[in-house]
Scaffold this motif. Structure first.
Motif, PDB file in Angstrom:
ATOM      1  N   ASP A 169       0.799  -1.218   0.000  1.00 52.01           N
ATOM      2  CA  ASP A 169       0.000   0.000   0.000  1.00 52.01           C
ATOM      3  C   ASP A 169       0.838   1.279   0.000  1.00 52.01           C
ATOM      4  OD1 ASP A 169       0.691  -0.325   2.706  1.00 52.01           O
ATOM      5  OD2 ASP A 169      -1.159   0.602   3.399  1.00 52.01           O
ATOM      6  N   THR A 170       2.143   1.208   0.301  1.00 51.34           N
ATOM      7  CA  THR A 170       3.011   2.378   0.156  1.00 51.34           C
ATOM      8  C   THR A 170       4.405   1.920  -0.265  1.00 51.34           C
ATOM      9  OG1 THR A 170       3.855   2.402   2.423  1.00 51.34           O
ATOM     10  CG2 THR A 170       1.817   3.645   2.008  1.00 51.34           C
ATOM     11  N   LEU A 171       5.129   2.831  -0.889  1.00 52.23           N
ATOM     12  CA  LEU A 171       6.530   2.602  -1.245  1.00 52.23           C
ATOM     13  C   LEU A 171       7.193   3.958  -1.388  1.00 52.23           C
ATOM     14  CD1 LEU A 171       8.186   0.117  -3.551  1.00 52.23           C
ATOM     15  CD2 LEU A 171       8.624   2.513  -3.971  1.00 52.23           C
ATOM     16  N   THR A 172       8.364   4.122  -0.806  1.00 54.49           N
ATOM     17  CA  THR A 172       9.151   5.339  -0.986  1.00 54.49           C
ATOM     18  C   THR A 172      10.609   4.952  -1.182  1.00 54.49           C
ATOM     19  OG1 THR A 172       9.542   5.623   1.384  1.00 54.49           O
ATOM     20  CG2 THR A 172       7.640   6.779   0.448  1.00 54.49           C
ATOM     21  N   GLY A 173      11.354   5.831  -1.798  1.00 58.90           N
ATOM     22  CA  GLY A 173      12.777   5.602  -2.001  1.00 58.90           C
ATOM     23  C   GLY A 173      13.306   6.458  -3.133  1.00 58.90           C
ATOM     24  N   SER A 174      14.502   6.123  -3.579  1.00 57.23           N
ATOM     25  CA  SER A 174      15.096   6.888  -4.672  1.00 57.23           C
ATOM     26  C   SER A 174      15.891   5.978  -5.590  1.00 57.23           C
ATOM     27  CB  SER A 174      16.007   7.990  -4.122  1.00 57.23           C
ATOM     28  OG  SER A 174      17.140   7.435  -3.492  1.00 57.23           O
ATOM     29  N   MET A 175      16.101   6.479  -6.793  1.00 53.89           N
ATOM     30  CA  MET A 175      16.932   5.797  -7.780  1.00 53.89           C
ATOM     31  C   MET A 175      18.010   6.789  -8.214  1.00 53.89           C
ATOM     32  SD  MET A 175      15.952   4.262 -11.540  1.00 53.89           S
ATOM     33  CE  MET A 175      15.999   5.824 -12.428  1.00 53.89           C
ATOM     34  N   GLN A 176      19.283   6.382  -8.099  1.00 50.40           N
ATOM     35  CA  GLN A 176      20.384   7.235  -8.523  1.00 50.40           C
ATOM     36  C   GLN A 176      21.027   6.685  -9.790  1.00 50.40           C
ATOM     37  OE1 GLN A 176      20.700   6.247  -4.943  1.00 50.40           O
ATOM     38  NE2 GLN A 176      19.491   8.047  -4.454  1.00 50.40           N
ATOM     39  N   TYR A 177      21.570   7.607 -10.593  1.00 46.55           N
ATOM     40  CA  TYR A 177      22.285   7.283 -11.816  1.00 46.55           C
ATOM     41  C   TYR A 177      23.313   8.384 -12.033  1.00 46.55           C
ATOM     42  CZ  TYR A 177      18.955  10.711 -13.479  1.00 46.55           C
ATOM     43  OH  TYR A 177      18.197  11.863 -13.611  1.00 46.55           O
ATOM     44  N   ASP A 178      24.243   8.192 -12.960  1.00 49.16           N
ATOM     45  CA  ASP A 178      25.300   9.178 -13.208  1.00 49.16           C
ATOM     46  C   ASP A 178      24.767  10.280 -14.122  1.00 49.16           C
ATOM     47  OD1 ASP A 178      27.542  10.649 -13.912  1.00 49.16           O
ATOM     48  OD2 ASP A 178      28.809   8.888 -14.212  1.00 49.16           O
ATOM     49  N   PRO A 179      24.598  11.517 -13.613  1.00 51.71           N
ATOM     50  CA  PRO A 179      24.059  12.604 -14.435  1.00 51.71           C
ATOM     51  C   PRO A 179      25.041  13.110 -15.494  1.00 51.71           C
ATOM     52  CG  PRO A 179      24.691  13.445 -12.289  1.00 51.71           C
ATOM     53  CD  PRO A 179      24.873  11.951 -12.247  1.00 51.71           C
ATOM     54  N   ASP A 180      26.310  12.704 -15.388  1.00 50.90           N
ATOM     55  CA  ASP A 180      27.266  13.075 -16.433  1.00 50.90           C
ATOM     56  C   ASP A 180      27.068  12.214 -17.677  1.00 50.90           C
ATOM     57  OD1 ASP A 180      28.424  15.016 -14.801  1.00 50.90           O
ATOM     58  OD2 ASP A 180      29.880  13.595 -13.975  1.00 50.90           O
ATOM     59  N   VAL A 181      26.480  11.028 -17.496  1.00 47.89           N
ATOM     60  CA  VAL A 181      26.260  10.098 -18.605  1.00 47.89           C
ATOM     61  C   VAL A 181      24.826  10.218 -19.141  1.00 47.89           C
ATOM     62  CG1 VAL A 181      26.215   7.648 -19.270  1.00 47.89           C
ATOM     63  CG2 VAL A 181      27.995   8.490 -17.727  1.00 47.89           C
ATOM     64  N   LEU A 182      23.853  10.457 -18.258  1.00 49.28           N
ATOM     65  CA  LEU A 182      22.441  10.440 -18.654  1.00 49.28           C
ATOM     66  C   LEU A 182      21.695  11.693 -18.208  1.00 49.28           C
ATOM     67  CD1 LEU A 182      21.462   6.845 -17.456  1.00 49.28           C
ATOM     68  CD2 LEU A 182      22.162   7.525 -19.755  1.00 49.28           C
ATOM     69  N   LEU A 197      17.636  12.394 -17.482  1.00 52.50           N
ATOM     70  CA  LEU A 197      16.311  11.785 -17.394  1.00 52.50           C
ATOM     71  C   LEU A 197      15.294  12.737 -17.998  1.00 52.50           C
ATOM     72  CD1 LEU A 197      14.409   9.562 -16.386  1.00 52.50           C
ATOM     73  CD2 LEU A 197      14.434  10.667 -14.145  1.00 52.50           C
ATOM     74  N   GLY A 198      14.511  12.220 -18.946  1.00 54.50           N
ATOM     75  CA  GLY A 198      13.529  13.067 -19.614  1.00 54.50           C
ATOM     76  C   GLY A 198      12.109  12.842 -19.151  1.00 54.50           C
ATOM     77  N   ALA A 199      11.704  11.598 -18.963  1.00 60.43           N
ATOM     78  CA  ALA A 199      10.315  11.312 -18.608  1.00 60.43           C
ATOM     79  C   ALA A 199      10.229  10.024 -17.807  1.00 60.43           C
ATOM     80  CB  ALA A 199       9.463  11.190 -19.863  1.00 60.43           C
ATOM     81  N   VAL A 200       9.179   9.943 -17.016  1.00 58.47           N
ATOM     82  CA  VAL A 200       8.836   8.727 -16.288  1.00 58.47           C
ATOM     83  C   VAL A 200       7.413   8.381 -16.696  1.00 58.47           C
ATOM     84  CG1 VAL A 200       8.450   7.709 -14.015  1.00 58.47           C
ATOM     85  CG2 VAL A 200      10.363   9.290 -14.365  1.00 58.47           C
ATOM     86  N   ASN A 201       7.216   7.171 -17.195  1.00 59.04           N
ATOM     87  CA  ASN A 201       5.911   6.745 -17.711  1.00 59.04           C
ATOM     88  C   ASN A 201       5.393   5.536 -16.954  1.00 59.04           C
ATOM     89  OD1 ASN A 201       6.183   8.615 -19.971  1.00 59.04           O
ATOM     90  ND2 ASN A 201       7.683   7.167 -20.741  1.00 59.04           N
ATOM     91  N   GLN A 202       4.072   5.481 -16.793  1.00 57.44           N
ATOM     92  CA  GLN A 202       3.448   4.319 -16.170  1.00 57.44           C
ATOM     93  C   GLN A 202       2.857   3.375 -17.210  1.00 57.44           C
ATOM     94  OE1 GLN A 202       1.018   6.518 -13.104  1.00 57.44           O
ATOM     95  NE2 GLN A 202       1.661   4.706 -11.970  1.00 57.44           N
ATOM     96  N   ILE A 255      12.000  14.452 -10.316  1.00 56.82           N
ATOM     97  CA  ILE A 255      13.265  14.359 -11.037  1.00 56.82           C
ATOM     98  C   ILE A 255      14.188  15.445 -10.518  1.00 56.82           C
ATOM     99  CG2 ILE A 255      14.394  14.497 -13.284  1.00 56.82           C
ATOM    100  CD1 ILE A 255      11.693  13.638 -14.530  1.00 56.82           C
ATOM    101  N   LYS A 256      15.300  15.042  -9.934  1.00 54.88           N
ATOM    102  CA  LYS A 256      16.289  16.008  -9.471  1.00 54.88           C
ATOM    103  C   LYS A 256      17.430  16.026 -10.481  1.00 54.88           C
ATOM    104  CE  LYS A 256      15.807  16.854  -5.099  1.00 54.88           C
ATOM    105  NZ  LYS A 256      16.333  17.179  -3.859  1.00 54.88           N
ATOM    106  N   GLY A 257      18.015  17.173 -10.697  1.00 56.63           N
ATOM    107  CA  GLY A 257      19.049  17.332 -11.707  1.00 56.63           C
ATOM    108  C   GLY A 257      20.372  16.685 -11.386  1.00 56.63           C
ATOM    109  N   ASN A 258      20.546  16.161 -10.183  1.00 56.10           N
ATOM    110  CA  ASN A 258      21.832  15.602  -9.784  1.00 56.10           C
ATOM    111  C   ASN A 258      21.880  14.085  -9.881  1.00 56.10           C
ATOM    112  OD1 ASN A 258      20.101  15.011  -7.730  1.00 56.10           O
ATOM    113  ND2 ASN A 258      21.405  15.765  -6.096  1.00 56.10           N
ATOM    114  N   GLY A 259      21.056  13.514 -10.753  1.00 57.36           N
ATOM    115  CA  GLY A 259      21.064  12.061 -10.909  1.00 57.36           C
ATOM    116  C   GLY A 259      20.221  11.343  -9.891  1.00 57.36           C
ATOM    117  N   ASP A 260      19.212  12.006  -9.377  1.00 57.71           N
ATOM    118  CA  ASP A 260      18.322  11.441  -8.375  1.00 57.71           C
ATOM    119  C   ASP A 260      16.883  11.453  -8.877  1.00 57.71           C
ATOM    120  OD1 ASP A 260      18.967  10.330  -5.953  1.00 57.71           O
ATOM    121  OD2 ASP A 260      19.135  12.224  -4.889  1.00 57.71           O
ATOM    122  N   LEU A 261      16.214  10.335  -8.747  1.00 58.06           N
ATOM    123  CA  LEU A 261      14.783  10.245  -9.023  1.00 58.06           C
ATOM    124  C   LEU A 261      14.134   9.787  -7.728  1.00 58.06           C
ATOM    125  CD1 LEU A 261      12.303  10.192 -10.930  1.00 58.06           C
ATOM    126  CD2 LEU A 261      12.893   7.812 -11.436  1.00 58.06           C
TER     127      LEU A 261
END
Length: 189
Positions: free
Chosen positions: A66-79, A81-86, A108-114
């Motif tokens: 019924d709930t979920l929270t957290g984050s996904m990190q990636y290298d912002p120098d390489v990628l 992120l444009g969109a998140v789709n369901q 969407i955060k600009g430092n490689g954080d979603l």
């Protein structure tokens, strides 16, 4: 638009408050068996690529997520992120978090954080397609997706909840030709 976002955030905060007396006691957070999967994708600088993420909650019998929270990190120098789709129409996939009583939020955060958030009034069978992320490859390189701070709750038919967490984990990734494929598995926080 700002007013709508403020109302949604206020409703989420209200819904997160304990309502039933037996849920007000301090709850123990247990190590869960949630599994996140994704394939590794390759491309060239300038390509826009799509990555599908799948989630398997592996909750005890009779419980729904019924709930979920957290984050996904990636290298912002390489990628970037444009969109998140369901919905992934190309592969006929609809997110398990797209129910009538569901709210799937992301920032969407600009430092490689979603940042990710989800709640459902009735709980969902949490197995299958979670979301799709579209990235533009900005530079030669390789990056994995690190899911960090993931906590989630399972609710049963009597509306009792249990809270779970998973250790940070590296899943899937994107790389350009000639670069090492991302390593997947447990990671340090």
């Amino acid at each position: 638009m700002k007013r709508l976002i403020a109302v949604i955030v206020a409703l989420l905060m209200i819904c997160a408050l304990p309502i039933f007396p037996d849920t007000t006691a301090a709850a123990e957070t247990k190590l869960g068996e949630l599994l996140i999967t994704s394939e590794k994708v390759t491309g060239a600088v300038g390509d826009v690529v799509k990555v599908n993420f799948f989630l398997y909650a592996n909750l005890p019998d009779g419980r729904k997520m019924d709930t979920l929270t957290g984050s996904m990190q990636y290298d912002p120098d390489v990628l970037t992120l444009g969109a998140v789709n369901q919905v992934d129409e190309e592969n006929n996939l609809t997110s398990l978090m797209r129910g009538k009583a569901s709210s799937f939020l992301y920032n969407i955060k600009g430092n490689g954080d979603l940042l990710l958030g989800f709640m459902d009034a009735y709980g969902v069978e949490a197995n299958g397609f979670w979301f799709q992320a579209e990235f533009r490859i900005e530079a030669e390189g390789s990056t994995d997706f690190v899911f960090n701070g993931i906590t989630y709750t399972g609710i049963d038919s009597s509306l009792k909840t249990e809270t779970y967490y998973i250790e940070p984990v590296s899943v899937g990734g994107i790389y350009t030709e000639g670069q090492d494929e991302p390593e997947n598995g447990p990671v340090e926080e």
